[in-house]
Design an enzyme around this catalytic site. Structure first.
Site, PDB file in Angstrom:
ATOM      1  N   ARG A 128       0.839  -1.192   0.000  1.00  0.00           N
ATOM      2  CA  ARG A 128       0.000   0.000   0.000  1.00  0.00           C
ATOM      3  C   ARG A 128       0.881   1.251   0.000  1.00  0.00           C
ATOM      4  NH1 ARG A 128      -1.802  -3.557   4.037  1.00  0.00           N
ATOM      5  NH2 ARG A 128      -3.907  -4.439   3.691  1.00  0.00           N
ATOM      6  N   LYS A 170      -1.352  -2.286   8.101  1.00  0.00           N
ATOM      7  CA  LYS A 170      -2.444  -1.725   8.892  1.00  0.00           C
ATOM      8  C   LYS A 170      -2.372  -2.248  10.322  1.00  0.00           C
ATOM      9  CE  LYS A 170      -5.873  -0.929   5.249  1.00  0.00           C
ATOM     10  NZ  LYS A 170      -7.235  -1.274   4.769  1.00  0.00           N
ATOM     11  N   HIS A 213      -3.478   2.600  -5.735  1.00  0.00           N
ATOM     12  CA  HIS A 213      -4.047   1.298  -5.374  1.00  0.00           C
ATOM     13  C   HIS A 213      -4.283   0.431  -6.613  1.00  0.00           C
ATOM     14  CE1 HIS A 213      -5.019  -0.345  -1.487  1.00  0.00           C
ATOM     15  NE2 HIS A 213      -6.034  -1.008  -1.993  1.00  0.00           N
ATOM     16  N   ARG A 249      -1.539  -1.903  -6.954  1.00  0.00           N
ATOM     17  CA  ARG A 249      -1.699  -3.026  -6.026  1.00  0.00           C
ATOM     18  C   ARG A 249      -2.670  -4.059  -6.613  1.00  0.00           C
ATOM     19  NH1 ARG A 249      -1.327  -4.435  -0.456  1.00  0.00           N
ATOM     20  NH2 ARG A 249      -3.278  -5.113   0.535  1.00  0.00           N
ATOM     21  N   HIS A 267      -3.274  -9.223   3.702  1.00  0.00           N
ATOM     22  CA  HIS A 267      -4.692  -9.311   4.052  1.00  0.00           C
ATOM     23  C   HIS A 267      -4.873 -10.211   5.271  1.00  0.00           C
ATOM     24  CE1 HIS A 267      -6.242  -8.239  -0.260  1.00  0.00           C
ATOM     25  NE2 HIS A 267      -6.001  -7.165   0.480  1.00  0.00           N
ATOM     26  N   TYR A 269      -9.960 -10.912  -6.237  1.00  0.00           N
ATOM     27  CA  TYR A 269      -9.086 -10.896  -7.412  1.00  0.00           C
ATOM     28  C   TYR A 269      -9.265 -12.127  -8.289  1.00  0.00           C
ATOM     29  CZ  TYR A 269      -6.807  -7.013  -5.071  1.00  0.00           C
ATOM     30  OH  TYR A 269      -6.563  -5.811  -4.470  1.00  0.00           O
TER      31      TYR A 269
END
Length: 301
Positions: A148, A172, A245, A248, A271, A280
């Protein structure tokens, strides 16, 4: 307990126990403040007054603003988590959001770039300048690792291990992971470090040993990287709308198209849940379906 005090307690919980980022806390604040405003408009002065009927009225208010199902889901999730905390702290007796079902979200496929478009973007970079070499390193890193932009701006020089060909990433919630570096990214970063980064540093700079610096020698921000990519798109004369993004999304899509394992892609992207990565696979299926129907003689009427 009034609304403001309950919110402050929740902020402490998010910071200390959940280790939430500033952006996450701001997102919760935005959603919960909308709910507090609604309660005041309904002449409700206590969180104890909230029941299923109040929630249904709140949802009706949200839908009247023409919000997407995804946005409504975000409000519900934020408030469900908030009330879960209030129950734990014995501020309220029960969570009125716990039995509320989330509306099925609008299905959207992540936007990605084709390889030809990626190549055009790379070719538009003038690597004869210090900023050009920096931009090449940024682009190679974003597309080559799928990290990210918020993770990219945190990277320090010492986070890169050229011998093991990996990079240390803080994701994150300060979750940490190591991501492999490809040959193109390694060469671009090495060139930037050896030839260009020191040119951006001045006596007034506050680099903090961050990898990517702006023209004044200070650490790049997420906004700065977005501006760089917008500038590169203009230089390449492409008419596409490209945001960081999207690189990504392209990283994940191209890996899966070439046979990568879904679990491996999940780890690379950082994730927490496989469901976040599974979207995806729909991109790849759509592309395969398109290729099949456009090329197989028995697929056409």
């Amino acid at each position: 307990m009034n609304f403001y005090k309950s919110w402050l307690l929740y902020v402490d919980y998010l910071k200390i126990e959940k280790n939430a980022t500033k952006l996450t806390i701001e997102a919760y604040e935005q959603d919960i403040s909308v709910f507090f405003t609604f309660l005041k408009e309904q002449s409700l002065s206590s969180l104890l007054d909230v029941d299923y009927g109040v929630i249904r009225t709140f949802l009706t208010t949200l839908y009247s603003r023409d919000l997407s199902k995804r946005s409504v889901n975000r409000y519900i999730s934020s408030l469900r988590s908030f009330y879960k905390f209030l129950v734990r702290e014995h501020i309220v007796k029960e969570n009125p959001f716990v039995h509320l079902q989330l509306p099925k979200g609008d299905y959207t496929i992540p936007e990605f770039m084709y390889l030809e478009e990626i190549d055009v973007l790379f070719e538009s970079i003038d690597t004869s300048t210090a900023l050009g070499q920096r931009n090449m390193a940024i682009l190679e890193l974003l597309y080559g690792t799928g990290i990210r932009v918020s993770e990219c701006v945190k990277i320090r020089v010492e986070d890169i291990d050229f011998e093991l060909q990996t990079i240390f990433v803080q994701g994150k919630g300060n979750k940490e992971r190591y991501v492999p570096l490809g040959g193109f990214a390694i060469r671009a970063i090495q060139t930037y470090l050896l030839e260009s980064r020191h040119q951006l540093i001045s006596q007034k700079s506050q680099s903090g040993n961050y990898l990517f610096l702006n023209a004044r020698g200070n650490p790049l921000t997420t906004r700065g990287i977005r501006m760089i990519i917008n500038s590169l798109v203009e230089d390449s004369a492409m008419t596409l709308h490209i945001h960081p993004h999207k690189l990504r999304h392209s990283f994940a899509t191209h890996l899966l198209d070439n046979g990568a394992d879904l679990r491996a892609v999940q780890e690379l992207l950082g994730h927490a849940h496989l469901s976040s990565t599974q979207i995806y696979t729909h991109v790849s299926k759509d592309r395969l379906n398109h290729v099949y129907r456009g090329t197989h003689p028995r697929a056409k009427r």
